[in-house]
Scaffold this active site. Structure first.
Site, PDB file in Angstrom:
ATOM      1  N   CYS A  37      -2.771   4.638   2.761  1.00  0.00           N
ATOM      2  CA  CYS A  37      -4.079   3.859   2.601  1.00  0.00           C
ATOM      3  C   CYS A  37      -5.145   4.013   3.617  1.00  0.00           C
ATOM      4  CB  CYS A  37      -3.586   3.092   2.420  1.00  0.00           C
ATOM      5  SG  CYS A  37      -4.839   0.754   1.667  1.00  0.00           S
TER       6      CYS A  37
ATOM      7  N   CYS B 140      -2.318  -2.751  -3.666  1.00  0.00           N
ATOM      8  CA  CYS B 140      -3.544  -2.860  -2.993  1.00  0.00           C
ATOM      9  C   CYS B 140      -4.613  -2.205  -3.481  1.00  0.00           C
ATOM     10  CB  CYS B 140      -3.381  -1.864  -1.746  1.00  0.00           C
ATOM     11  SG  CYS B 140      -5.310  -1.175  -0.944  1.00  0.00           S
TER      12      CYS B 140
ATOM     13  N   CYS C  28       1.060  -1.152  -0.172  1.00  0.00           N
ATOM     14  CA  CYS C  28      -0.216   0.072  -0.078  1.00  0.00           C
ATOM     15  C   CYS C  28       1.347   1.274   0.104  1.00  0.00           C
ATOM     16  CB  CYS C  28      -1.067   0.202   1.366  1.00  0.00           C
ATOM     17  SG  CYS C  28      -1.785  -1.273   1.099  1.00  0.00           S
TER      18      CYS C  28
ATOM     19  N   CYS D 269      -6.128   1.663  -2.376  1.00  0.00           N
ATOM     20  CA  CYS D 269      -4.712   2.597  -2.465  1.00  0.00           C
ATOM     21  C   CYS D 269      -4.713   2.839  -4.054  1.00  0.00           C
ATOM     22  CB  CYS D 269      -4.349   2.900  -1.645  1.00  0.00           C
ATOM     23  SG  CYS D 269      -2.704   1.742  -0.946  1.00  0.00           S
TER      24      CYS D 269
END
Length: 362
Positions: free
Chosen positions: A43, A70, A39, A73
């Site tokens: 995030c 991810c 991430c 994000c």
């Protein structure tokens, strides 16, 4: 081209992760061992335990470490890029830039108006309706200044129900009437540009770039207030060839293809600030200079603090390279975009120069 970056300490990065500190966008990525996902530091997902994270300087390193991006994000996208769910609306805005959008229109596109409003507020500093209105006004101003439309035509062609409504909205946004605008100088055109270090806000006059700042810089609002006083012109959102050229040159700079910018600048400041800013522009790519040396070279040998203030007042980041000014002991300090952005920029330039020492400036 692979680039080596210096990471902050693990303690600092984990705290930035906990705080969702936007200043660290582009500085590091975090892999979560329990989920196999990596991430951004900002995030919105639930924060993992410290024992379950690994830090990486680039998304490529995180992928090589076996982590997948991810979905929340989207770390492989440029920081500040629009989410997938918003793309249909953005495409329609480009197709119908003069349309007056309503919450009902958003619902037809299966978009929740509150969600759209929040995204535009967080990423543009205004609601979607305000953004849409500002964009329509900017397009109208573009036509008025080039005398391609009358005020009456501009009102009808840019989504306003009446000439009086157009004039009222115009006055509220620009501070004067459409007819006065035709006689005035061109507006300061503003737009948001995406970079590997996060979104930047750029502003341009007919003469050149007058602002380039990271969108999360705390002084950004102050800089806009100063620009309004200095230029005494309206601000508008809209098309601009100089902003297009700036965006291209920034892309080339971050990819290592460009070392010297050619976009013209429109810098207004005191005589002393002008001296500092001109000297900053003469610092060679990937080189650094101390505040002490800079002060001495402009004829103020004991003026390190004054030089530091002028550095901080620089409104055009990267192009007027205040990131190349460091302390006499080699330590980094005093960068409005965040100290780690300063480190990132210096590491980037040094790596590019090391790989291509004889590369042309542009």
């Amino acid at each position: 081209m692979n680039t080596i970056f210096t990471l902050p300490s693990t303690d600092e990065m984990y705290q930035a992760l906990v705080d969702r500190d936007a200043e660290y966008e582009g500085v590091f990525f975090v892999g979560v061992t329990t989920t196999g996902v990596f991430c951004r530091p900002t995030c919105s997902a639930r924060k993992p335990n410290r024992d379950n994270v690994q830090f990486f300087p680039t998304s490529r390193d995180a992928l090589a470490g076996g982590f997948r991006p991810c979905k929340r994000c989207r770390p492989l996208h440029a920081s500040g890029d629009s989410p997938d769910w918003l793309d249909p609306l953005l495409e329609r805005i480009e197709q119908e830039p003069n349309r007056r959008w309503t919450d009902r229109d958003l619902s037809v596109l299966q978009l929740e108006p509150t969600r759209v409003r929040r995204w535009f507020k967080a990423n543009h500093g205004m609601t979607f309706q305000a953004y849409s209105r500002a964009r329509r006004l900017g397009l109208a101003l573009h036509k008025l200044h080039r005398r391609l439309e009358s005020a009456t035509d501009a009102a009808g062609n840019h989504g306003f129900e009446s000439l009086s409504g157009f004039r009222e909205a115009f006055c509220q946004w620009f501070g004067h009437s459409p007819s006065e605008s035709v006689a005035a100088e061109s507006a300061v055109v503003v737009n948001r540009l995406l970079t590997p270090l996060g979104p930047m806000i750029a502003a341009v006059t007919s003469r050149g770039i007058c602002l380039l700042e990271f969108a999360d810089r705390r002084m950004l609002e102050t800089q806009f207030q100063r620009l309004r006083k200095l230029f005494r012109r309206p601000f508008a959102l809209g098309p601009n060839s100089l902003l297009d050229r700036l965006e291209l040159e920034l892309q080339q700079y971050f990819s290592g293809e460009l070392r010297e910018f050619s976009v013209p600048l429109d810098l207004i400041g005191t005589e002393f600030q002008g001296k500092v800013w001109r000297r900053l522009q003469s610092i060679q790519y990937a080189d650094t200079i101390s505040y002490e040396t800079l002060a001495r070279e402009i004829g103020l040998p004991k003026g390190q603090r004054a030089v530091g203030r002028a550095n901080g007042d620089n409104r055009v980041a990267i192009i007027v390279p205040c990131h190349r000014v460091i302390r006499s002991d080699g330590e980094l300090c005093g960068y409005g975009g965040g100290i780690w952005r300063k480190q990132w920029l210096l590491d980037h330039e040094r790596k590019v120069r090391a790989h291509h020492p004889a590369h042309a400036s542009r």
